[in-house]
Design a protein around this motif. Structure first.
Motif, mmCIF file in Angstrom:
data_model
loop_
_atom_site.group_PDB
_atom_site.id
_atom_site.type_symbol
_atom_site.label_atom_id
_atom_site.label_comp_id
_atom_site.label_asym_id
_atom_site.label_seq_id
_atom_site.Cartn_x
_atom_site.Cartn_y
_atom_site.Cartn_z
ATOM 1 N N TYR A 81 17.682 12.684 34.517
ATOM 2 C CA TYR A 81 16.357 12.196 34.094
ATOM 3 C C TYR A 81 16.350 10.728 33.656
ATOM 4 O O TYR A 81 15.393 10.006 33.971
ATOM 5 C CB TYR A 81 15.779 13.067 32.965
ATOM 6 C CG TYR A 81 15.131 14.360 33.420
ATOM 7 C CD1 TYR A 81 15.213 14.812 34.739
ATOM 8 C CD2 TYR A 81 14.393 15.126 32.505
ATOM 9 C CE1 TYR A 81 14.611 16.005 35.118
ATOM 10 C CE2 TYR A 81 13.781 16.325 32.884
ATOM 11 C CZ TYR A 81 13.904 16.757 34.187
ATOM 12 O OH TYR A 81 13.298 17.922 34.558
ATOM 13 N N GLN B 252 18.459 17.937 34.872
ATOM 14 C CA GLN B 252 18.040 17.137 33.702
ATOM 15 C C GLN B 252 18.988 15.990 33.373
ATOM 16 O O GLN B 252 18.562 14.974 32.840
ATOM 17 C CB GLN B 252 17.910 18.035 32.484
ATOM 18 C CG GLN B 252 16.608 18.798 32.485
ATOM 19 C CD GLN B 252 16.258 19.315 31.095
ATOM 20 O OE1 GLN B 252 16.675 18.738 30.087
ATOM 21 N NE2 GLN B 252 15.500 20.394 31.050
ATOM 22 N N GLU C 297 13.626 8.033 34.851
ATOM 23 C CA GLU C 297 12.827 7.307 33.855
ATOM 24 C C GLU C 297 12.934 5.795 34.073
ATOM 25 O O GLU C 297 11.934 5.078 33.997
ATOM 26 C CB GLU C 297 13.396 7.675 32.483
ATOM 27 C CG GLU C 297 12.467 7.544 31.325
ATOM 28 C CD GLU C 297 13.177 8.044 30.062
ATOM 29 O OE1 GLU C 297 13.744 9.166 30.061
ATOM 30 O OE2 GLU C 297 13.170 7.288 29.081
ATOM 31 N N GLY D 13 9.281 20.434 39.055
ATOM 32 C CA GLY D 13 8.338 19.814 38.121
ATOM 33 C C GLY D 13 8.688 18.381 37.744
ATOM 34 O O GLY D 13 8.037 17.780 36.886
ATOM 35 N N VAL D 14 9.692 17.814 38.409
ATOM 36 C CA VAL D 14 10.094 16.432 38.104
ATOM 37 C C VAL D 14 8.916 15.458 38.252
ATOM 38 O O VAL D 14 8.769 14.517 37.465
ATOM 39 C CB VAL D 14 11.281 16.007 39.009
ATOM 40 C CG1 VAL D 14 11.369 14.499 39.155
ATOM 41 C CG2 VAL D 14 12.592 16.562 38.456
ATOM 42 N N ASP E 187 5.769 16.088 37.798
ATOM 43 C CA ASP E 187 4.830 16.239 36.682
ATOM 44 C C ASP E 187 5.373 15.486 35.475
ATOM 45 O O ASP E 187 4.634 14.839 34.740
ATOM 46 C CB ASP E 187 4.628 17.714 36.326
ATOM 47 C CG ASP E 187 3.839 18.451 37.403
ATOM 48 O OD1 ASP E 187 3.161 17.780 38.213
ATOM 49 O OD2 ASP E 187 3.917 19.696 37.445
ATOM 50 N N ARG E 188 6.674 15.562 35.307
ATOM 51 C CA ARG E 188 7.327 14.868 34.192
ATOM 52 C C ARG E 188 7.332 13.342 34.412
ATOM 53 O O ARG E 188 7.213 12.567 33.470
ATOM 54 C CB ARG E 188 8.756 15.418 34.096
ATOM 55 C CG ARG E 188 9.671 14.680 33.185
ATOM 56 C CD ARG E 188 9.620 15.250 31.785
ATOM 57 N NE ARG E 188 10.387 14.422 30.888
ATOM 58 C CZ ARG E 188 11.389 14.854 30.148
ATOM 59 N NH1 ARG E 188 11.720 16.127 30.167
ATOM 60 N NH2 ARG E 188 12.033 14.034 29.357
ATOM 61 N N PHE E 189 7.494 12.911 35.662
ATOM 62 C CA PHE E 189 7.524 11.469 35.993
ATOM 63 C C PHE E 189 6.445 11.184 37.041
ATOM 64 O O PHE E 189 6.744 10.940 38.212
ATOM 65 C CB PHE E 189 8.909 11.072 36.532
ATOM 66 C CG PHE E 189 10.030 11.359 35.580
ATOM 67 C CD1 PHE E 189 10.243 10.556 34.464
ATOM 68 C CD2 PHE E 189 10.863 12.456 35.786
ATOM 69 C CE1 PHE E 189 11.274 10.830 33.573
ATOM 70 C CE2 PHE E 189 11.896 12.741 34.895
ATOM 71 C CZ PHE E 189 12.099 11.925 33.783
ATOM 72 N N ASP F 275 17.031 16.641 40.531
ATOM 73 C CA ASP F 275 16.135 17.373 39.630
ATOM 74 C C ASP F 275 16.860 17.894 38.393
ATOM 75 O O ASP F 275 16.211 18.340 37.451
ATOM 76 C CB ASP F 275 15.471 18.540 40.368
ATOM 77 C CG ASP F 275 16.496 19.478 40.974
ATOM 78 O OD1 ASP F 275 17.011 19.151 42.060
ATOM 79 O OD2 ASP F 275 16.826 20.509 40.353
#
Ligand code: 1DF
Ligand code: MN
Length: 366
Positions: A174, A171, A178, A229-230, A232-234, A169
């Motif tokens: 990320y 950053q 992705e 919130g990972v 929600d982001r992905f 998680d």
């Protein structure tokens, strides 16, 4: 396929292919490196307690494990045949690259992916594989993941929980998440020994291994991915977790209740509002396997709360190799269609396996 047509004692007329989804392997080069690290007291307390046991103990189980981990050929296939496992989704055994410094991690990941892809090409009916990467070199990890999936035909990414005390998680990782989303392949979040800070009281009581500590470590890792919130982001990230979600489905009501309360009271900065309830991510982003957990009450409960399309079979070879556990799952109180889903179709779908190759392998063995 008739009962006489197979010499396999447990797959007669099963009506489904048994695809085992959390199966471990290790290149000899990695085990040699582990031995050198043990000799120099490198790798930390968890590594020493876990790998020290499997590399040096004379007891029967660790000897079996270290003997079988490196084989991607006849002895593994014979073991699969003996208990009726048609196909194995193979991942680099824990801690894989994740106890290694970045240069060694990159090197081991690359050679592992090459070896594993070669075995999958040789036995397409029997093996599929997950890519390994050196997580700490993030751009290098993205490249190796892309090579593993696109060039080598691997089916996802293995992550053996913490990355020398770091979690996905954060950053910095990320770009890897992705890339997984873009490639549309799952992350297998596999156990590791607890991190150096968490391990103390677990080790003191001998509870740091698969008995419980792995689930504490790995369940926490999955929860961090959710609550940070990972997802929600992905939102299209796919995560596969073993040991029936490391126990988390049992916690759904409390997780949702406590998370909601903490958001409302703004209790901690790290606990933020999420688009979904904690438990709802398990019905959107997460698939669970029965590795190490062949017991009907827990499998049936988990299917009930996450949905039958999200729970699938795993053996955890060579750590937990028992014909009895295959039979326990053959005898689950499910319809034949539900068993096809559990043993075969869920895995084919989430890992995008080659169903034709897997089925033809079965025919050629009968
Ligand atoms: C053990 C279990 C070891 C699992 C593993 O890798 C492992 C164990 C070193 O029992 O010591 O992957 N497992 O997934 O349960
Ligand atoms: Mn495992």
């Amino acid at each position: 396929m008739s009962a006489q047509a197979t010499n396999n004692p447990t797959s007669e007329n099963a009506g489904y292919l048994r695809i085992a989804t959390e199966e471990a392997w290790a290149p000899i080069e990695m085990l040699d490196l582990y031995r050198r690290m043990l000799a120099k007291n490198e790798g930390g307390p968890g590594f020493e307690r876990l790998i020290g046991h499997y590399m040096t103990s004379d007891a029967e189980r660790p000897r079996f494990v270290r003997d079988r981990l490196t084989d991607l050929g006849e002895s593994r296939l014979a073991d699969m045949d003996a208990v009726g496992v048609d196909h194995a989704v193979l991942g680099l055994t824990s801690p894989g690259t994740q106890a290694l410094a970045p240069d060694a991690a990159r090197e081991i990941a690359t050679l592992s992916n090459d070896h594993l892809a070669e075995a999958c090409r040789r036995y397409p009916a029997r093996f599929s594989g997950l890519a390994a990467v050196g997580f700490e070199d993030v751009p290098g990890a993205v490249k190796e993941l892309e090579r593993g999936i696109t060039d080598l035909g691997l089916k996802g990414l293995i992550c053996n929980s913490h990355i020398r005390g770091h979690y996905l998680d954060e950053q910095q990782f990320y770009p890897i998440l992705e890339a997984l989303e873009a490639l549309e392949v799952p992350l297998y979040l596999h156990p590791n020994t607890p991190n150096d800070i968490m391990i103390g009281p677990l080790a003191e009581a001998g509870l740091d291994g698969g008995i419980y500590g792995f689930a504490v470590e790995t369940g926490m890792h999955l929860l961090r991915i959710i609550t940070s919130g990972v997802l929600d982001r992905f939102p299209r990230l796919k995560i596969v977790v073993g040991h029936l979600g490391e126990g988390l489905p049992f916690w759904f009501y409390r997780l949702d209740y406590m998370h909601g309360g903490q958001v409302a009271s703004k209790r901690y900065e790290a606990i933020k509002p999420l688009q979904l309830k904690v438990s709802e991510y398990f019905r959107r982003n997460i698939w669970l396997t029965s590795s190490g957990m062949p017991w009907a009450p827990t499998i049936m409960y988990t299917r009930e709360v996450v949905g039958p399309d999200r729970v699938m079979y795993a053996m955890d070879y060579p750590y937990q190799y028992l014909a009895e556990e295959v039979r326990m799952q053959d005898n689950l109180p499910m319809s034949s269609q539900e068993k096809v889903q559990f043993f075969q179709d869920n895995a084919i779908r989430v890992f995008d396996l080659d169903e034709t190759a897997i089925s033809s392998g079965r025919v050629s063995r009968v």
